[in-house]
Enzyme design. Sequence first.
Site, PDB file in Angstrom:
ATOM      1  CB  THR C  21       8.283 -37.838 -42.658  1.00 39.24           C
ATOM      2  OG1 THR C  21       6.857 -37.214 -42.774  1.00 39.24           O
ATOM      3  CG2 THR C  21       9.964 -36.825 -42.287  1.00 39.24           C
ATOM      4  CG  ASP C  22       4.971 -43.483 -42.519  1.00 39.15           C
ATOM      5  OD1 ASP C  22       6.060 -42.782 -41.047  1.00 39.15           O
ATOM      6  OD2 ASP C  22       5.623 -44.064 -43.166  1.00 39.15           O
ATOM      7  CD  GLN C  23       0.046 -42.070 -38.761  1.00 43.23           C
ATOM      8  OE1 GLN C  23      -1.141 -41.365 -39.456  1.00 43.23           O
ATOM      9  NE2 GLN C  23      -1.148 -42.868 -38.538  1.00 43.23           N
ATOM     10  CG  MET C  24       6.353 -46.105 -37.309  1.00 40.87           C
ATOM     11  SD  MET C  24       7.215 -47.038 -38.050  1.00 40.87           S
ATOM     12  CE  MET C  24       5.414 -48.065 -38.972  1.00 40.87           C
ATOM     13  CD  GLN C  25       6.397 -38.173 -35.749  1.00 42.82           C
ATOM     14  OE1 GLN C  25       6.889 -37.096 -35.664  1.00 42.82           O
ATOM     15  NE2 GLN C  25       5.539 -38.404 -34.549  1.00 42.82           N
TER      16      GLN C  25
END
Lengths: 146, 146, 146, 146
Positions: C21-25
């Site tokens: 995952t990345d910080q955009m969820q």
Amino acid sequence: MSSEQGIKLESYVRVINYYETDQMQVVHHSNYARYLEEARLHMMDQMGLGYDKLEEMGIIIPVLELHDYYTKSITFGDVIEIKPIVIKLSPVRFTLKYKIFRSGTDELLHTAQTSHAFVDTEFKPMNLKKSFPEVYEKLSQIVVEQ
Amino acid sequence: MSSEQGIKLESYVRVINYYETDQMQVVHHSNYARYLEEARLHMMDQMGLGYDKLEEMGIIIPVLELHDYYTKSITFGDVIEIKPIVIKLSPVRFTLKYKIFRSGTDELLHTAQTSHAFVDTEFKPMNLKKSFPEVYEKLSQIVVEQ
Amino acid sequence: MSSEQGIKLESYVRVINYYETDQMQVVHHSNYARYLEEARLHMMDQMGLGYDKLEEMGIIIPVLELHDYYTKSITFGDVIEIKPIVIKLSPVRFTLKYKIFRSGTDELLHTAQTSHAFVDTEFKPMNLKKSFPEVYEKLSQIVVEQ
Amino acid sequence: MSSEQGIKLESYVRVINYYETDQMQVVHHSNYARYLEEARLHMMDQMGLGYDKLEEMGIIIPVLELHDYYTKSITFGDVIEIKPIVIKLSPVRFTLKYKIFRSGTDELLHTAQTSHAFVDTEFKPMNLKKSFPEVYEKLSQIVVEQ
């Protein structure tokens, strides 16, 4: 950054990428091993011991141990500065310690330690002092006793 | 794998992917942190403490420390089996130890340890025993004293 | 999943990891290339053309083109099912198309396409039909004309 | 690099890391999506449209499509230079094209294209021209018709 013997080594600066974050909105902890590797290779390169040169000589330096201490989380866009030092050296192994700061400040974000073996291209242990005394000599000049 | 109290936890099995290798023809050392995370979340999930459930309750468990001991390298296609155990638990922190074996054998490839804090969604330290006694109780049942 | 000639190939199922995952969820878009690779190698393996076997024969199949169409985002814990099919084959090149579904449903999440060359261990183009007619024959049996 | 309207944008230069290689001794193909993202965000940043600023405004720009054309493989230590240009812009979407060169030369290593939607923080489609005309205006100034 400098050793006692006066060899000047620059610290390693890099920006945190978007794809290195996770859904907790911070850098995923597995990425630090990569940042440390970047800093270690950058240090070796400055000493004339770039990866390509070592590989040419048939010296491989795999990781034996990795220790990460996550003090403060870092996020996308942060600029970090990594200062590696060699704290132990033997003919068959060496150990580095790292401090990661917020770049341009003394805010400590992370500390780490890695140990490495010297092996040949077939992964057999190598006595670096015997096989490549000039490389061993170079490394011994930057050892900082702790 | 089982704790002294008789809770049965399955170990975690997974295959090594091609993209996890590096030019030394082995798994890059940074990937182990990811395998450990997979195994840890798999263990928590079996205890009814899946990530989604913890998140719902507002419990985040970031990594404080990571220790990797690279015993034998692994390569693309290898099947590994990870056995995590909880070795320490306090109201604010817990520590796990991991052994990675070649699946179906007792060939030890890697050992590791991670420590974690309990924090809330704003990353503030949490006393798990006070805030979520039932979660603390569950975890305490699988602690294996070393 | 099956070709017209009746060769049965299983689709590839896998769970999304937290670290993907990345910080955009959601899953970072660069990971899909990795999922496709997993599915492709899994398909080849089922045909008796596992990576190790191809490598032994000296056949390397690098990626020439990658096309990703991100229909719906996926998140940590999702279970995806990838169905690759071979849509073109020539003596020097082949092309696959992929559909990624939410596992056990017909909810389409992603489509993709990759093209590959056949090269030898020195990355020189290879005429697969001439050099390894039995491998070419196997692949030709699963081509699904579009 | 410059648009027709005279806005000067610097290309993006970066060194290939060791951990980005795979056992074929070249950069794994999944990494290019990451390099493109670095270059894209670097370009946006130069225009005063850094990720943090866009996020503050509530503008998210997810990837809809990714197209990679692998011309020449790259290896650890290589220095690459990425030149992104905006080739299409509509109120709801934009498309970039990228060329990756060996830095300081005109040796073309890779071409790519990405398409992106404009969405709000809840992933709902946004009409950028209506919601943020000044951002739309800025982007429209660097469109290079193909």
